[in-house]
Design a protein around this motif. Structure first.
Motif: not given
Length: 533
Positions: A171, A175, A179, A208
């Motif tokens: 994660r 992330q 992001k 990713w």
């Protein structure tokens, strides 16, 4: 009490202590290797359990002298020491004293390396809290982000059999790198990071894809153990990997990579969502104690089809019976309810909507109602058909509810649609328009946006679900706003009728006219600059 009795009591106590020591030794004796004179021994019960759950660092190259020393000095009170230090860490967190909190959490990992929450908290502390202190240098921020990742990898060495750390690392890599506000720079630095990605091919270094590797490792561990310590539901856990491949394909296009490379990435995402939909998942619904209802997300349509076929067989036993029952119920409605039903749903008043809802509930006729009105030798068959049809309808509803949690239907459909030439073209033209806008070339930007909106028109006509998707709608409104601003700069009128007016109307319906006006007033150049980064 006589001295003889005192002496005997001491002997008894010593004997009990000796027995306890022997029992502890027997339970905790270490494993031994085989020799020519004796076979290998797995050791005592505690040694076997430590080895089974990967709780012992006593493996070649994994012994931490500092950790072992601290464990010895706590005299068996490691749990107490860890709780005291944990309280201190929470105190530093309240004070936003990240440096001291980091030191305390590091001490806890030495005292109690199997305290999973400490590894997760410290990794997040370093990657999310400490890294942002370096506001002037994104390279230094990235260095601290990676420190957090490496801290989690260190925790995995001590806790190889606990999937929580693997899942959290997946994660954070996906992330935090993908992001963050500086994701463009972070993604580039991550691909160039030979230390963190040692042994990984350059093409596989996208954050990713790396995040998906760790997600998959956690999922495979859960499947092997047949149980999990993850707090998230299996539905959420399973959806994380497919979302990574979806974000990977999307990021390629944001970085300016289109054509066959983008199509291949979207095909990979589509395959992942298809596989995810084929996995059997437990739901929160149960048939009995500890017996969850199992579903496959791909099977909603087939369950609905089977239910319709069973209902048709039921209705064929006594044709017209269902309509007769509904007519009887409709005759019992009030005049106001019948009048409300006659009004089109989109123009009903609040009062009419309430009346119509109550009327529809009253008219609802279950399969069981139909079956029990049937007389004669086929009544038993009708009741069985009704029960089976209701069961398949219920299972379809369970699948639908779980689909909505992870937006399964949209993501699965989108992964397929993104492979089409029209959509690849639309996103490529938007990217080109953003680049030309950022470069200060309004004519070429106008042309690119105009052609992009035309391509989006073809996409939405073929796939109306994009019109209702909030993220897609907001992205398109951004493009439309930039297009409108460019036309103003060129003293050209905004086209009427507008080719994507339905998208604008859908946005206004979701957010209201005031929000739409406020968004339009937001400096479009700023949004274009962000899009073109």
């Amino acid at each position: 009490m006589s001295s003889r009795k005192v002496f005997i009591r001491k002997i008894v106590y010593l004997a009990i202590i000796a027995c306890l020591i022997m029992a502890i030794f027997w339970l905790s004796r270490p494993a031994t290797s085989a020799t020519k004179d004796s076979p290998a021994s797995p050791g005592g019960l505690l040694a076997v359990v430590r080895d089974e759950y990967m709780l012992s660092p006593a493996r070649l190259g994994e012994i931490d002298p500092t950790s072992v020393t601290i464990k010895l000095t706590t005299l068996g009170l490691r749990g107490v020491a860890a709780q005291i230090l944990w309280g201190k860490a929470q105190e530093y967190q309240m004070k936003k004293d990240w440096a001291n909190r980091a030191l305390v959490l590091k001490q806890i990992t030495k005292v109690q390396p199997n305290f999973i929450d400490v590894w997760i908290n410290q990794a997040w502390n370093v990657s999310y809290n400490i890294s942002v202190q370096f506001r002037d240098d994104y390279r230094e921020r990235y260095r601290w982000v990676i420190k957090g990742f490496n801290f989690l990898k260190e925790g995995i060495v001590y806790n190889k059999n606990d999937e929580r750390l693997q899942y959290e690392l997946g994660r954070m890599i996906s992330q935090k790198i993908g992001k963050a506000d500086e994701s463009k720079q972070f993604r580039r630095l991550f691909r160039q990071d030979d230390d963190f990605n040692a042994g990984r091919a350059l093409a596989d270094r996208d954050n990713w894809l790396v995040g998906k590797e760790w997600y998959d490792a956690a999922t495979n561990m859960v499947e092997t153990k047949r149980k999990t310590t993850l707090r998230q539901s299996p539905l959420i856990v399973r959806s994380s990997g497919p979302m990574c491949t979806m974000n990977y394909a999307e990021s390629l296009e944001k970085d300016g990579t289109f054509g066959e490379v983008a199509k291949t990435a979207w095909k990979g995402a589509s395959d992942d969502w298809q596989r995810f939909g084929s996995v059997q998942l437990p739901t929160s619904f149960t048939r009995g104690p500890d017996e969850p209802i199992l579903i496959r997300l791909n099977e909603q349509e087939s369950e609905e089809r089977i239910a319709r076929e069973l209902a048709d067989k039921l209705d064929a036993i006594q044709p017209g019976l269902r309509q007769k029952i509904i007519a009887e119920k409709k005759a019992g409605l009030s005049a106001a309810q019948r009048e409300a039903l006659a009004v089109a749903p989109e123009v009903r008043t609040q009062a009419q909507a309430t009346l119509a809802f109550d009327a529809e509930q009253a008219l609802n006729t279950s399969h069981d109602e139909v079956a029990r009105r049937i007389k004669g030798p086929r009544r038993k068959q009708a009741i069985e058909l009704a029960r089976d049809a209701a069961d398949h309808e219920q299972l379809a509803r369970y699948i639908s509810q779980n689909r909505s949690i992870v937006n399964f239907s949209f993501w699965r459909s989108r992964a397929k649609t993104e492979q089409t030439d029209d959509l690849v073209t639309a996103r490529r033209l938007v990217y080109q328009g953003d680049q030309k806008y950022a470069e200060g070339d309004p004519v070429l930007a106008r042309n690119a946006y105009r052609d992009a909106l035309a391509a989006w028109r073809r996409v939405i006509d073929a796939h109306p679900e994009y019109r209702e998707d909030q993220t897609t709608g907001e992205d398109l409104i951004d493009v439309i706003d930039r297009y409108r601003r460019i036309l103003r700069q060129l003293d050209e009128p905004f086209p009427e009728p507008f080719i994507l007016q339905d998208v604008v109307d859908a946005y206004r319906a979701r957010h209201g006219q005031a929000a739409a006006d406020q968004r339009q007033a937001k400096p479009a150049a700023k949004r274009a600059e962000k899009a073109g980064k």
